[in-house]
Design an enzyme around this catalytic site. Sequence first.
Site, PDB file in Angstrom:
ATOM      1  N   ASP A 290      -1.937  -0.441   5.715  1.00 57.26           N
ATOM      2  CA  ASP A 290      -2.327   0.121   7.015  1.00 57.26           C
ATOM      3  C   ASP A 290      -3.803   0.427   7.118  1.00 57.26           C
ATOM      4  OD1 ASP A 290      -2.277   2.284   5.147  1.00 57.26           O
ATOM      5  OD2 ASP A 290      -2.385   3.651   6.860  1.00 57.26           O
TER       6      ASP A 290
ATOM      7  N   ASP B   4       0.872  -1.166   0.000  1.00 57.61           N
ATOM      8  CA  ASP B   4       0.000   0.000   0.000  1.00 57.61           C
ATOM      9  C   ASP B   4       0.924   1.235   0.000  1.00 57.61           C
ATOM     10  OD1 ASP B   4      -2.276   1.689   0.717  1.00 57.61           O
ATOM     11  OD2 ASP B   4      -1.387   1.695   2.722  1.00 57.61           O
TER      12      ASP B   4
ATOM     13  N   ASP C 288       0.034   5.131   1.116  1.00 62.14           N
ATOM     14  CA  ASP C 288      -0.088   6.073   2.248  1.00 62.14           C
ATOM     15  C   ASP C 288      -0.157   5.334   3.582  1.00 62.14           C
ATOM     16  OD1 ASP C 288      -0.557   8.955   1.120  1.00 62.14           O
ATOM     17  OD2 ASP C 288      -1.641   7.581  -0.183  1.00 62.14           O
TER      18      ASP C 288
HETATM   19  O1  LIG Z   1      -4.458   3.036  -0.367  1.00 60.10           O
HETATM   20  P1  LIG Z   1      -3.572   4.166   0.060  1.00 60.10           P
HETATM   21  O2  LIG Z   1      -2.331   4.296  -0.760  1.00 60.10           O
HETATM   22  O3  LIG Z   1      -3.276   4.100   1.525  1.00 60.10           O
HETATM   23  O4  LIG Z   1      -4.449   5.474  -0.210  1.00 60.10           O
HETATM   24  C1  LIG Z   1      -5.575   5.786   0.615  1.00 60.10           C
HETATM   25  C2  LIG Z   1      -5.753   7.272   0.664  1.00 60.10           C
HETATM   26  O5  LIG Z   1      -4.465   7.792   0.983  1.00 60.10           O
HETATM   27  C3  LIG Z   1      -4.312   9.213   0.972  1.00 60.10           C
HETATM   28  O6  LIG Z   1      -4.956   9.742   2.114  1.00 60.10           O
HETATM   29  C4  LIG Z   1      -4.345   9.357   3.326  1.00 60.10           C
HETATM   30  O7  LIG Z   1      -3.003   9.870   3.384  1.00 60.10           O
HETATM   31  C5  LIG Z   1      -2.925  11.312   3.368  1.00 60.10           C
HETATM   32  C6  LIG Z   1      -1.449  11.695   3.328  1.00 60.10           C
HETATM   33  O8  LIG Z   1      -0.744  11.149   4.391  1.00 60.10           O
HETATM   34  C7  LIG Z   1      -3.661  11.861   4.601  1.00 60.10           C
HETATM   35  O9  LIG Z   1      -3.631  13.282   4.588  1.00 60.10           O
HETATM   36  C8  LIG Z   1      -5.113  11.375   4.587  1.00 60.10           C
HETATM   37  O10 LIG Z   1      -5.772  11.787   5.767  1.00 60.10           O
HETATM   38  C9  LIG Z   1      -5.178   9.851   4.497  1.00 60.10           C
HETATM   39  O11 LIG Z   1      -6.509   9.401   4.341  1.00 60.10           O
HETATM   40  C10 LIG Z   1      -4.823   9.802  -0.317  1.00 60.10           C
HETATM   41  O12 LIG Z   1      -4.728  11.205  -0.257  1.00 60.10           O
HETATM   42  C11 LIG Z   1      -6.225   9.338  -0.604  1.00 60.10           C
HETATM   43  O13 LIG Z   1      -6.647   9.842  -1.852  1.00 60.10           O
HETATM   44  C12 LIG Z   1      -6.220   7.823  -0.673  1.00 60.10           C
HETATM   45  O14 LIG Z   1      -7.503   7.345  -0.973  1.00 60.10           O
END
Ligand SMILES: O=P(O)(O)OC[C@H]1O[C@H](O[C@H]2O[C@H](CO)[C@@H](O)[C@H](O)[C@H]2O)[C@H](O)[C@@H](O)[C@@H]1O
Length: 367
Positions: free
Chosen positions: A305, A111, A113
Amino acid sequence: MTNQNVVTPEVINTLIAVAASISNSPVLPSAAVVPESLAVLGSFWGVPLMTRLEGGKVNAWIDSMRASSPTRVKPENQDKKSWILYHPSALNVFDQILYNSKGKQIVVFLDYDGTLSPIVPDPDKAFMTRKMRATLKDIARHFPTAIVSGRCRDKVYNFVKLAELYYAGSHGMDIKGPTKSQSPKKGNNNKPVQFQPASQFLPMMDEVYKILLEQTKCVPGAKVENNKFCLSVHFRCVDEKSWAPLAEKVRLVLNQYPQLRLTHGRKVLEIRPTIKWDKGKALEFLLESLGYENSDDVFPIYIGDDRTDEDAFKVLRSRGQGIGILVSRVPKETDASYTLQDPSEVEQFLRRLVEWKRSSTVTPTSV
Ligand SMILES: O=P(O)(O)OC[C@H]1O[C@H](O[C@H]2O[C@H](CO)[C@@H](O)[C@H](O)[C@H]2O)[C@H](O)[C@@H](O)[C@@H]1O
């Protein structure tokens, strides 16, 4: 019985490996309580369609917005020692993991983020460290490696910038194979890997993106991100008092689009097509593309995560193959077998995999 409570030989091995260090008797965390709000409704271009069931609505959304993702183990069950007993650190049981993978091809799924990059308030600034990037490059040199993210594929590529990886963006709804090959890999007729099961939804996603931008602009801190086949409404920077009005705005928009549904991530509401496609399906698709559809010779390692990563953990459990690793510091309801605390531990785990692979493939030089 839930998947979580199934004691597989792999779990038993792990328990033996860590039991010595933990003295308290184990208590299983409560079963996953993810509200089931979907039901299967026929199929669309061969992909099952889901429908949203009425009820709960905004109140249930607010509860999910407050909960962490995946849901934290309830405080009364939050015995960290027992949780760690059932979900030990992948670093502590590294040798055991290698032993279980013996003779099999390791395939790495990551993954983005919260796994490769730390969670930060601004989604546009979720950078990986240089160290992580170097480790990732080495990992891809030794194992087929895929990034499976909720982000749009181009965006996650721009963060990672490694052409030798597979990328599954939009929660797996936008898959593309490597554009640069490090080593010859077992492939499926050498066809380029590319798949977009929700392509027919693209005009609708663009339309809804514009509406959401307009509807949420009066909520301070709210941010709408266009992830191509998925839209993210971020509320990490929104005052908690405004969560209900924000959720209500999103609900009103979603009501106009019954072909879209809502899922919850880490301080984010995610709007996506109602097709039955998720990170678990993407994992299966990629294994098939690599030629491991019906093979026992593969050992997938999936590290993530978020609640959306649970779909992939479940697939691994039901296949009885490989391992899921949840990145979390606190006890959470998960189908993963192991844990790592944060991206820096993910980097350490990946680095150890690289070092092990290097040492096991070195041939002795003749004197
Ligand atoms: O599947 P992932 O790669 O984990 O993506 C899921 C979402 O991740 C991002 O948002 C998350 O991370 C951001 C930066 O650290 C944080 O600000 C946010 O609160 C988290 O939800 C991304 O911006 C989303 O578009 C994804 O869906």
